[in-house]
Design a protein around this motif. Sequence first.
Motif, PDB file in Angstrom:
ATOM      1  N   THR A  99       2.817   8.501 -12.278  1.00 53.52           N
ATOM      2  CA  THR A  99       2.547   8.854 -10.885  1.00 53.52           C
ATOM      3  C   THR A  99       2.524   7.620  -9.997  1.00 53.52           C
ATOM      4  O   THR A  99       3.049   7.636  -8.873  1.00 53.52           O
ATOM      5  CB  THR A  99       1.207   9.600 -10.776  1.00 53.52           C
ATOM      6  N   THR A 100       1.936   6.515 -10.483  1.00 55.84           N
ATOM      7  CA  THR A 100       1.898   5.274  -9.709  1.00 55.84           C
ATOM      8  C   THR A 100       3.311   4.748  -9.477  1.00 55.84           C
ATOM      9  O   THR A 100       3.646   4.297  -8.368  1.00 55.84           O
ATOM     10  CB  THR A 100       1.047   4.214 -10.429  1.00 55.84           C
ATOM     11  N   VAL A 101       4.152   4.802 -10.507  1.00 55.35           N
ATOM     12  CA  VAL A 101       5.546   4.360 -10.375  1.00 55.35           C
ATOM     13  C   VAL A 101       6.290   5.250  -9.382  1.00 55.35           C
ATOM     14  O   VAL A 101       7.001   4.761  -8.486  1.00 55.35           O
ATOM     15  CB  VAL A 101       6.258   4.389 -11.746  1.00 55.35           C
ATOM     16  N   GLU A 102       6.121   6.564  -9.511  1.00 55.47           N
ATOM     17  CA  GLU A 102       6.797   7.500  -8.607  1.00 55.47           C
ATOM     18  C   GLU A 102       6.367   7.272  -7.163  1.00 55.47           C
ATOM     19  O   GLU A 102       7.199   7.294  -6.246  1.00 55.47           O
ATOM     20  CB  GLU A 102       6.484   8.940  -9.029  1.00 55.47           C
ATOM     21  N   ASP A 103       5.069   7.044  -6.944  1.00 53.51           N
ATOM     22  CA  ASP A 103       4.561   6.838  -5.586  1.00 53.51           C
ATOM     23  C   ASP A 103       5.151   5.571  -4.966  1.00 53.51           C
ATOM     24  O   ASP A 103       5.488   5.551  -3.776  1.00 53.51           O
ATOM     25  CB  ASP A 103       3.035   6.751  -5.589  1.00 53.51           C
ATOM     26  N   ALA A 104       5.271   4.517  -5.768  1.00 49.37           N
ATOM     27  CA  ALA A 104       5.832   3.260  -5.256  1.00 49.37           C
ATOM     28  C   ALA A 104       7.275   3.469  -4.805  1.00 49.37           C
ATOM     29  O   ALA A 104       7.684   2.990  -3.734  1.00 49.37           O
ATOM     30  CB  ALA A 104       5.754   2.171  -6.320  1.00 49.37           C
ATOM     31  N   PHE A 105       8.047   4.195  -5.599  1.00 48.52           N
ATOM     32  CA  PHE A 105       9.454   4.403  -5.241  1.00 48.52           C
ATOM     33  C   PHE A 105       9.615   5.412  -4.111  1.00 48.52           C
ATOM     34  O   PHE A 105      10.546   5.294  -3.298  1.00 48.52           O
ATOM     35  CB  PHE A 105      10.258   4.802  -6.482  1.00 48.52           C
ATOM     36  N   LYS A 106       8.720   6.381  -4.019  1.00 50.88           N
ATOM     37  CA  LYS A 106       8.748   7.298  -2.875  1.00 50.88           C
ATOM     38  C   LYS A 106       8.472   6.526  -1.583  1.00 50.88           C
ATOM     39  O   LYS A 106       9.106   6.764  -0.552  1.00 50.88           O
ATOM     40  CB  LYS A 106       7.710   8.406  -3.057  1.00 50.88           C
ATOM     41  N   PHE A 108       9.031   3.374  -1.106  1.00 45.21           N
ATOM     42  CA  PHE A 108      10.207   2.539  -0.862  1.00 45.21           C
ATOM     43  C   PHE A 108      11.315   3.364  -0.218  1.00 45.21           C
ATOM     44  O   PHE A 108      11.948   2.936   0.751  1.00 45.21           O
ATOM     45  CB  PHE A 108      10.691   1.929  -2.172  1.00 45.21           C
ATOM     46  N   GLU A 109      11.573   4.554  -0.754  1.00 45.69           N
ATOM     47  CA  GLU A 109      12.626   5.407  -0.209  1.00 45.69           C
ATOM     48  C   GLU A 109      12.336   5.805   1.236  1.00 45.69           C
ATOM     49  O   GLU A 109      13.250   5.903   2.061  1.00 45.69           O
ATOM     50  CB  GLU A 109      12.784   6.650  -1.084  1.00 45.69           C
ATOM     51  N   ALA A 110      11.043   5.998   1.541  1.00 46.46           N
ATOM     52  CA  ALA A 110      10.672   6.394   2.898  1.00 46.46           C
ATOM     53  C   ALA A 110      10.949   5.275   3.898  1.00 46.46           C
ATOM     54  O   ALA A 110      11.459   5.527   4.999  1.00 46.46           O
ATOM     55  CB  ALA A 110       9.201   6.781   2.951  1.00 46.46           C
ATOM     56  N   ILE A 111      10.644   4.034   3.513  1.00 45.38           N
ATOM     57  CA  ILE A 111      10.820   2.941   4.480  1.00 45.38           C
ATOM     58  C   ILE A 111      12.242   2.391   4.493  1.00 45.38           C
ATOM     59  O   ILE A 111      12.609   1.638   5.390  1.00 45.38           O
ATOM     60  CB  ILE A 111       9.808   1.793   4.237  1.00 45.38           C
ATOM     61  N   ILE A 122      16.539  -5.512  -0.217  1.00 45.49           N
ATOM     62  CA  ILE A 122      15.745  -6.496  -0.957  1.00 45.49           C
ATOM     63  C   ILE A 122      14.452  -6.802  -0.208  1.00 45.49           C
ATOM     64  O   ILE A 122      13.362  -6.847  -0.798  1.00 45.49           O
ATOM     65  CB  ILE A 122      16.566  -7.789  -1.173  1.00 45.49           C
ATOM     66  N   SER A 123      14.566  -7.008   1.096  1.00 42.82           N
ATOM     67  CA  SER A 123      13.404  -7.338   1.912  1.00 42.82           C
ATOM     68  C   SER A 123      12.347  -6.237   1.852  1.00 42.82           C
ATOM     69  O   SER A 123      11.153  -6.507   1.699  1.00 42.82           O
ATOM     70  CB  SER A 123      13.834  -7.565   3.361  1.00 42.82           C
ATOM     71  N   LEU A 124      12.793  -4.983   1.954  1.00 45.26           N
ATOM     72  CA  LEU A 124      11.847  -3.870   1.979  1.00 45.26           C
ATOM     73  C   LEU A 124      11.234  -3.609   0.601  1.00 45.26           C
ATOM     74  O   LEU A 124      10.083  -3.189   0.509  1.00 45.26           O
ATOM     75  CB  LEU A 124      12.541  -2.617   2.514  1.00 45.26           C
ATOM     76  N   TRP A 125      12.003  -3.845  -0.472  1.00 49.73           N
ATOM     77  CA  TRP A 125      11.406  -3.691  -1.802  1.00 49.73           C
ATOM     78  C   TRP A 125      10.275  -4.699  -1.985  1.00 49.73           C
ATOM     79  O   TRP A 125       9.201  -4.377  -2.514  1.00 49.73           O
ATOM     80  CB  TRP A 125      12.440  -3.870  -2.906  1.00 49.73           C
ATOM     81  N   ILE A 126      10.481  -5.907  -1.522  1.00 50.01           N
ATOM     82  CA  ILE A 126       9.425  -6.923  -1.599  1.00 50.01           C
ATOM     83  C   ILE A 126       8.249  -6.514  -0.717  1.00 50.01           C
ATOM     84  O   ILE A 126       7.081  -6.673  -1.096  1.00 50.01           O
ATOM     85  CB  ILE A 126       9.986  -8.307  -1.208  1.00 50.01           C
ATOM     86  N   GLU A 127       8.540  -5.946   0.445  1.00 53.12           N
ATOM     87  CA  GLU A 127       7.487  -5.493   1.359  1.00 53.12           C
ATOM     88  C   GLU A 127       6.637  -4.383   0.742  1.00 53.12           C
ATOM     89  O   GLU A 127       5.427  -4.298   1.005  1.00 53.12           O
ATOM     90  CB  GLU A 127       8.112  -5.009   2.672  1.00 53.12           C
ATOM     91  N   GLN A 132       1.828  -1.497  -0.912  1.00 53.87           N
ATOM     92  CA  GLN A 132       1.309  -0.758  -2.061  1.00 53.87           C
ATOM     93  C   GLN A 132       0.618  -1.702  -3.057  1.00 53.87           C
ATOM     94  O   GLN A 132       0.606  -1.445  -4.249  1.00 53.87           O
ATOM     95  CB  GLN A 132       2.457  -0.025  -2.774  1.00 53.87           C
ATOM     96  N   TYR A 133       0.039  -2.768  -2.533  1.00 49.96           N
ATOM     97  CA  TYR A 133      -0.477  -3.817  -3.407  1.00 49.96           C
ATOM     98  C   TYR A 133      -1.562  -3.311  -4.359  1.00 49.96           C
ATOM     99  O   TYR A 133      -1.521  -3.608  -5.554  1.00 49.96           O
ATOM    100  CB  TYR A 133      -1.033  -4.971  -2.566  1.00 49.96           C
ATOM    101  N   VAL A 134      -2.508  -2.541  -3.856  1.00 49.18           N
ATOM    102  CA  VAL A 134      -3.643  -2.120  -4.693  1.00 49.18           C
ATOM    103  C   VAL A 134      -3.200  -1.256  -5.867  1.00 49.18           C
ATOM    104  O   VAL A 134      -3.535  -1.565  -7.028  1.00 49.18           O
ATOM    105  CB  VAL A 134      -4.717  -1.411  -3.840  1.00 49.18           C
ATOM    106  N   PRO A 135      -2.451  -0.145  -5.661  1.00 45.17           N
ATOM    107  CA  PRO A 135      -2.030   0.640  -6.832  1.00 45.17           C
ATOM    108  C   PRO A 135      -1.103  -0.122  -7.766  1.00 45.17           C
ATOM    109  O   PRO A 135      -1.179   0.046  -8.987  1.00 45.17           O
ATOM    110  CB  PRO A 135      -1.332   1.863  -6.219  1.00 45.17           C
ATOM    111  N   LEU A 136      -0.244  -0.990  -7.222  1.00 46.07           N
ATOM    112  CA  LEU A 136       0.654  -1.756  -8.083  1.00 46.07           C
ATOM    113  C   LEU A 136      -0.114  -2.800  -8.882  1.00 46.07           C
ATOM    114  O   LEU A 136       0.231  -3.096 -10.032  1.00 46.07           O
ATOM    115  CB  LEU A 136       1.753  -2.425  -7.253  1.00 46.07           C
TER     116      LEU A 136
END
Length: 232
Positions: A99-106, A108-111, A122-127, A132-136
Amino acid sequence: MTATTRRPRRARTAAIATDPVSAETGAGGEKTSGRAEAGVNGTAGAAEILQRVALDLFAQQNYSTVTIKDIADATGFNASLIYYYFGSKEALFMKAVETTVEDAFKHFEAITAKATSPEEIISLWIEVHIRQYVPLQKLAKISLDYASTHNRTPRIDRAIQEFYDKEAALLGKAIRDGIRDGIFRPVKPADTVVFISTFLDGSLFRNVMFPSFNYAAAIRNMRKIVLGHLRV
């Protein structure tokens, strides 16, 4: 242990499915806390609450020491409800990771919905690692704790590996596209991906050791350096 708790899991889950009240009451029939009732009957959903609390406990302690009882006590749910939704601590752990992995990619896809260039990807994946620092960070910590146990299973290993595989795929594609379009100079995409991924992991763990560490500034500085290195 009573005769009730010795019943096979299938029997326990069948009883819960047919008698939802039993999932909200303790062994002696007493009502569990308001949190449990809100979780079962509210919009959040019991399974979602269990995943969130379990992730917190696994991050605060570690996979091997957290028990089903710990999770039940922290949520106010009866332990039988955890078995009903997940079947085991291992399955709950795996679902929390997925779920944590799915949320991170969701996220990412939204932004990145309007991203038009490899550099933006690349810039947005780093962003994402700032937003999402706390769950990651929790995901990184429980993954490290789990890796040090003797109870590793292929299913959980795959769930953790999936994050890095997806990250490598999206960053690698963006770098190759940038090289093809003449935006980036020729580099080895795999080497650049490993550098970015390793730095991001390092920032997650450095903040655990040094809470005052400014991870956002460090990550954005790394992004500036990487994109500067890639640009023609």
